[in-house]
Design a protein around this motif. Structure first.
Motif, short mmCIF file in Angstrom:
data_model
loop_
_atom_site.label_atom_id
_atom_site.label_comp_id
_atom_site.label_asym_id
_atom_site.label_seq_id
_atom_site.Cartn_x
_atom_site.Cartn_y
_atom_site.Cartn_z
N ILE A 1 14.30 -3.17 26.44
CA ILE A 1 13.27 -4.21 26.34
C ILE A 1 12.64 -4.29 24.95
O ILE A 1 11.70 -5.05 24.74
CB ILE A 1 12.14 -4.01 27.38
CG1 ILE A 1 11.51 -2.63 27.22
CG2 ILE A 1 12.67 -4.18 28.79
CD1 ILE A 1 10.28 -2.47 28.09
N ASN B 1 10.22 -11.13 28.16
CA ASN B 1 9.66 -9.78 28.29
C ASN B 1 10.25 -8.80 27.27
O ASN B 1 9.82 -7.65 27.18
CB ASN B 1 9.88 -9.24 29.71
CG ASN B 1 11.35 -9.03 30.01
OD1 ASN B 1 12.19 -9.89 29.73
ND2 ASN B 1 11.68 -7.89 30.57
N PRO C 1 6.46 -1.62 29.67
CA PRO C 1 5.95 -2.87 30.21
C PRO C 1 4.44 -2.98 29.97
O PRO C 1 3.73 -1.98 29.94
CB PRO C 1 6.24 -2.75 31.71
CG PRO C 1 7.29 -1.70 31.83
CD PRO C 1 7.07 -0.77 30.69
N GLU C 2 4.00 -4.19 29.80
CA GLU C 2 2.60 -4.52 29.51
C GLU C 2 1.57 -3.68 30.29
O GLU C 2 0.67 -3.09 29.70
CB GLU C 2 2.37 -6.02 29.82
CG GLU C 2 1.01 -6.55 29.44
CD GLU C 2 1.02 -7.31 28.13
OE1 GLU C 2 2.11 -7.57 27.61
OE2 GLU C 2 -0.07 -7.60 27.61
#
Lengths: 233, 233
Positions: free
Chosen positions: A171, A186, B207-208
């Motif tokens: 990611i 993302n 991830p956020e």
DNA sequence: TAGATTGTTAATCGATTAACAATC
DNA sequence: TAGATTGTTAATCGATTAACAATC
């Protein structure tokens, strides 16, 4: 409001502070003021204090920041507290340079494998890091839970390489190929396009006066002939 | 007011526009709107128009920009109209990669020599580019009137390499060494510190939600114990 | 306590975005 | 002329700098 989103400019400065703190800790200096951090980093003391204050009150008024403490904080903020494993796509000169550097000298990030499609390179290694064939990437990424990849393949192959790694869980991408990569939203990309860097530097490679002279000349040549912005004022 | 100083952010985008225009010209597309340039570059159409307008009125209302004309303009604005000769300090993997790339694929900038202090490398070449000993750099820089140099030596040697080239006439440096270089103020430096790029990318590699959770936790641990910014609001 | 330096709020600056008149 | 798209001015947004009260 800890849930405020921290701007990219702030995040980009954190590793610079971290590097300075690494050195200070190593030299057994245990306190540093924002003023001294300013001298070391080139950013203003105000900016440094502001940057750090986004994340908490880490200093001591009248005294400064404890280097070891602040270092630990920044490491945790960036997320470098667990050793990060990354892979390099492409075992050319650039891929090799990046692999070498980040498997020895980068204290926080580790390259654990390099992938290349060239069968003549596969099976060899860069220092102790194996060069693996492209089709082993999916399994490797999953098994090692790789989240970060470095794209160092030729422009033509870059989008495919990105698609491949993203598909299997990556990611965050550091892209050295001179192309704009399309990825799901993302996925984060940092572009490190060395050609562009070099070209924009050229702008600054003539003395100021020469540059302005050049611009003045170019503006005269505007598409629609004479134009108000040529006035001497 | 042509004498207004153009901001760095604008200058950094010019080579991106240029690359797109190169491709358009090659594909025999002769007009493009700011809207389409936006799609290709990822910048907004407004920003592109504004950027270009700093330098003159290059478009045609109702029609867009002539690709060939705009391309020529940007080339002249950046200063890429005369072939730029540059040198690489350091013939390691990174220096080799940069030399290779910029002696073949970069249409505007040419690496004309590589310097290294290692006698085992001196005398060899990278493709057709000779690796020369460090002490020949002064003469080479003067004779070829080199204004731009790429620093690709180890951190410890970087300041010396910079001093050397600057002393003999270089005024623009692309620095890959992970150190802050001190140079006279008329010298421009672009830092391309790949380690820092990679480290700041790590921040975005979780991830956020995880990231925010991490920050919230770190803030709790502020030096001076409890603190008003921990409130849930 | 006096001196130093942080953390935070307010002021400024610069860059981006929006809007639209100019004009091809 | 009608439609499209620029160039430019105004509005907004965000980041940096300045100032200073808090406090070690």
């Amino acid at each position: 409001m800890p849930e405020r989103i921290i701007s990219k400019s702030v995040i980009k400065r954190l590793p610079i502070y971290l590097r300075i703190l690494d050195q200070l800790v190593q030299r057994d200096i245990d306190m540093i003021s924002s003023k001294d951090l300013s001298t070391e980093s080139g950013f203003t003391a105000e900016q440094i204090r502001k940057d750090l204050a986004y994340f908490g009150a880490f200093g001591t008024r009248g005294a400064g920041y404890n280097t070891e403490f602040l270092r630990e904080k920044i490491i945790k903020i960036i997320g470098l507290d667990k050793r990060i494993e990354t892979i390099v796509m492409g075992a050319g000169n650039l891929g090799t340079a990046l692999t070498r550097y980040n498997s020895t000298k980068n204290p926080y990030v580790n390259v654990v494998a390099v992938f290349d499609k060239d069968p003549r390179l596969v099976g060899k290694s860069i220092d102790v890091i194996d060069i693996l064939p492209l089709d082993e990437a999916p399994r490797f990424i999953r098994e090692h839970n790789i989240k970060v990849a470095i794209i160092a393949v030729p422009a033509k192959a870059a989008q495919d390489a990105a698609d491949l790694v993203v598909k299997h869980g990556v990611i965050a991408l550091l892209n050295f190929a001179p192309v704009k990569l399309n990825v799901p939203e993302n996925v984060h990309i940092h572009n490190a396009d060395l050609t562009l860097e070099l070209q924009s530097l050229i702008y600054y490679s003539s003395p100021e006066e020469e540059r302005l002279e050049r611009l003045r000349k170019e503006m005269k040549g505007g598409k629609s002939g004479s134009h108000k912005s040529f006035s001497l004022e």
